[in-house]
Design an enzyme around this catalytic site. Structure first.
Site, PDB file in Angstrom:
ATOM      1  N   ASP A   1       0.886  -1.150   0.000  1.00 52.22           N
ATOM      2  CA  ASP A   1       0.000   0.000   0.000  1.00 52.22           C
ATOM      3  C   ASP A   1       0.940   1.221   0.000  1.00 52.22           C
ATOM      4  OD1 ASP A   1      -2.331   1.638   0.584  1.00 52.22           O
ATOM      5  OD2 ASP A   1      -1.519   1.772   2.613  1.00 52.22           O
TER       6      ASP A   1
ATOM      7  N   ASP B   1      -0.132   5.134   0.771  1.00 50.22           N
ATOM      8  CA  ASP B   1      -0.433   6.112   1.825  1.00 50.22           C
ATOM      9  C   ASP B   1      -0.384   5.449   3.205  1.00 50.22           C
ATOM     10  OD1 ASP B   1      -1.037   8.119  -0.051  1.00 50.22           O
ATOM     11  OD2 ASP B   1      -3.105   7.465  -0.221  1.00 50.22           O
TER      12      ASP B   1
HETATM   13  P1  B16 Z   1      -6.813   9.882  -4.170  1.00 54.27           P
HETATM   14  P2  B16 Z   1      -3.924   3.854  -0.449  1.00 54.27           P
HETATM   15  C1  B16 Z   1      -5.886   5.654  -0.603  1.00 54.27           C
HETATM   16  O1  B16 Z   1      -4.575   5.266  -0.842  1.00 54.27           O
HETATM   17  C2  B16 Z   1      -5.999   6.417   0.695  1.00 54.27           C
HETATM   18  O2  B16 Z   1      -5.724   5.586   1.812  1.00 54.27           O
HETATM   19  C3  B16 Z   1      -7.408   6.944   0.838  1.00 54.27           C
HETATM   20  O3  B16 Z   1      -7.520   7.689   2.033  1.00 54.27           O
HETATM   21  C4  B16 Z   1      -7.743   7.821  -0.383  1.00 54.27           C
HETATM   22  O4  B16 Z   1      -9.087   8.274  -0.303  1.00 54.27           O
HETATM   23  C5  B16 Z   1      -7.552   6.995  -1.651  1.00 54.27           C
HETATM   24  O5  B16 Z   1      -6.223   6.513  -1.694  1.00 54.27           O
HETATM   25  C6  B16 Z   1      -7.827   7.792  -2.914  1.00 54.27           C
HETATM   26  O6  B16 Z   1      -6.824   8.752  -3.043  1.00 54.27           O
HETATM   27  O7  B16 Z   1      -7.828  10.918  -3.775  1.00 54.27           O
HETATM   28  O8  B16 Z   1      -5.392  10.373  -4.124  1.00 54.27           O
HETATM   29  O9  B16 Z   1      -7.159   9.219  -5.484  1.00 54.27           O
HETATM   30  O10 B16 Z   1      -3.989   3.778   1.057  1.00 54.27           O
HETATM   31  O11 B16 Z   1      -4.716   2.783  -1.157  1.00 54.27           O
HETATM   32  O12 B16 Z   1      -2.514   3.994  -0.959  1.00 54.27           O
HETATM   33 MG    MG Z   2      -2.810   3.175   3.361  1.00 49.22          MG
END
Ligand code: B16
Ligand code: MG
Length: 210
Positions: free
Chosen positions: A9, A11
């Site tokens: 992952d 974030d």
């Molecule tokens: P974006 P991951 C996710 O990333 C985040 O944890 C989540 O909080 C966020 O809403 C989602 O990506 C979409 O992100 O707005 O940048 O497209 O944890 O899967 O790396």
């Molecule tokens: Mg994450």
């Protein structure tokens, strides 16, 4: 070796962009008069898509909004979020993370990304992380967010590995659920979640798990 591949992952695992998501959602919530958005609610946004995150934030308020208003709110949040991302540098990746990725690569373990973020390619570029990945699966072109396993299954397919020979490293409950649903070994990083196969606090422990 126990695993042929590790799928990460982004974030909250490789970089701390989770704090930028939080600050950007908080700013949007306050601009809409929502004062109850806090770190606890923010936990529910981890791993889920931008629009689902927005619905969770808006559910804290009383007002109803049209689809075009919601689209505009999502864009406002993303613009602010990308302002934070634009200030990121390779120094935002710890030596522990970079050293562990290098170690895994040297051991012949394939490395994949499984992030539902549409901003993932930009984050990898800002932080100079692209070079470690054999395959990237991100939110662009993705139909289902975590806890659906789609993002990890796409990563495994691109790495040409089977889920049963691969492990997923996640900091969100939705991500652990997605990994288990896809048939992967689920490693919870900085997350207490009994459904995970193992829980770790030190990233470098991955060197021993493989
Ligand atoms: P974006 P991951 C996710 O990333 C985040 O944890 C989540 O909080 C966020 O809403 C989602 O990506 C979409 O992100 O707005 O940048 O497209 O944890 O899967 O790396
Ligand atoms: Mg994450």
């Amino acid at each position: 070796m126990k695993f042929s591949a590790l799928i990460f992952d982004l974030d909250g695992v490789l970089v701390h962009t989770d704090k930028f998501h939080y600050l950007a959602w908080k700013s949007l919530a306050e601009s809409l008069g929502i004062t109850t958005f806090d770190e606890k609610v923010n936990e529910r946004l981890k791993g889920v898509s931008r629009m689902t995150s927005l619905e969770i934030v808006l559910s804290l308020g009383k007002k109803e909004y049209s689809a075009s208003e919601k689209q505009a709110f999502a864009e406002t949040k993303n613009t602010l979020y990308r302002e934070y991302l634009s200030k990121m540098t390779p120094d935002d990746v710890t030596n522990e993370v970079r050293g562990t990725l290098r170690f895994l690569k040297a051991r012949g373990i394939k490395i994949g990304l499984g992030s539902v973020s549409k901003n993932a390619p930009y984050i990898l570029e800002r932080t100079d992380l692209e070079k470690y990945f054999d395959a990237v699966s991100d939110g662009n072109g993705l139909i289902n967010s975590k806890p659906d396993p789609e993002v990890f299954l796409k990563a495994a397919e691109r790495l040409a590995v089977s889920p049963k020979d691969s492990a997923v490293v996640e900091d969100a409950a939705a991500g652990i659920d997605a990994a288990i649903a896809g048939g992967f070994y689920a490693i919870a990083y900085n997350l207490q979640y009994a459904k995970a196969n193992i829980q770790i606090k030190d990233f470098s422990l991955l060197k021993q798990i493989i």
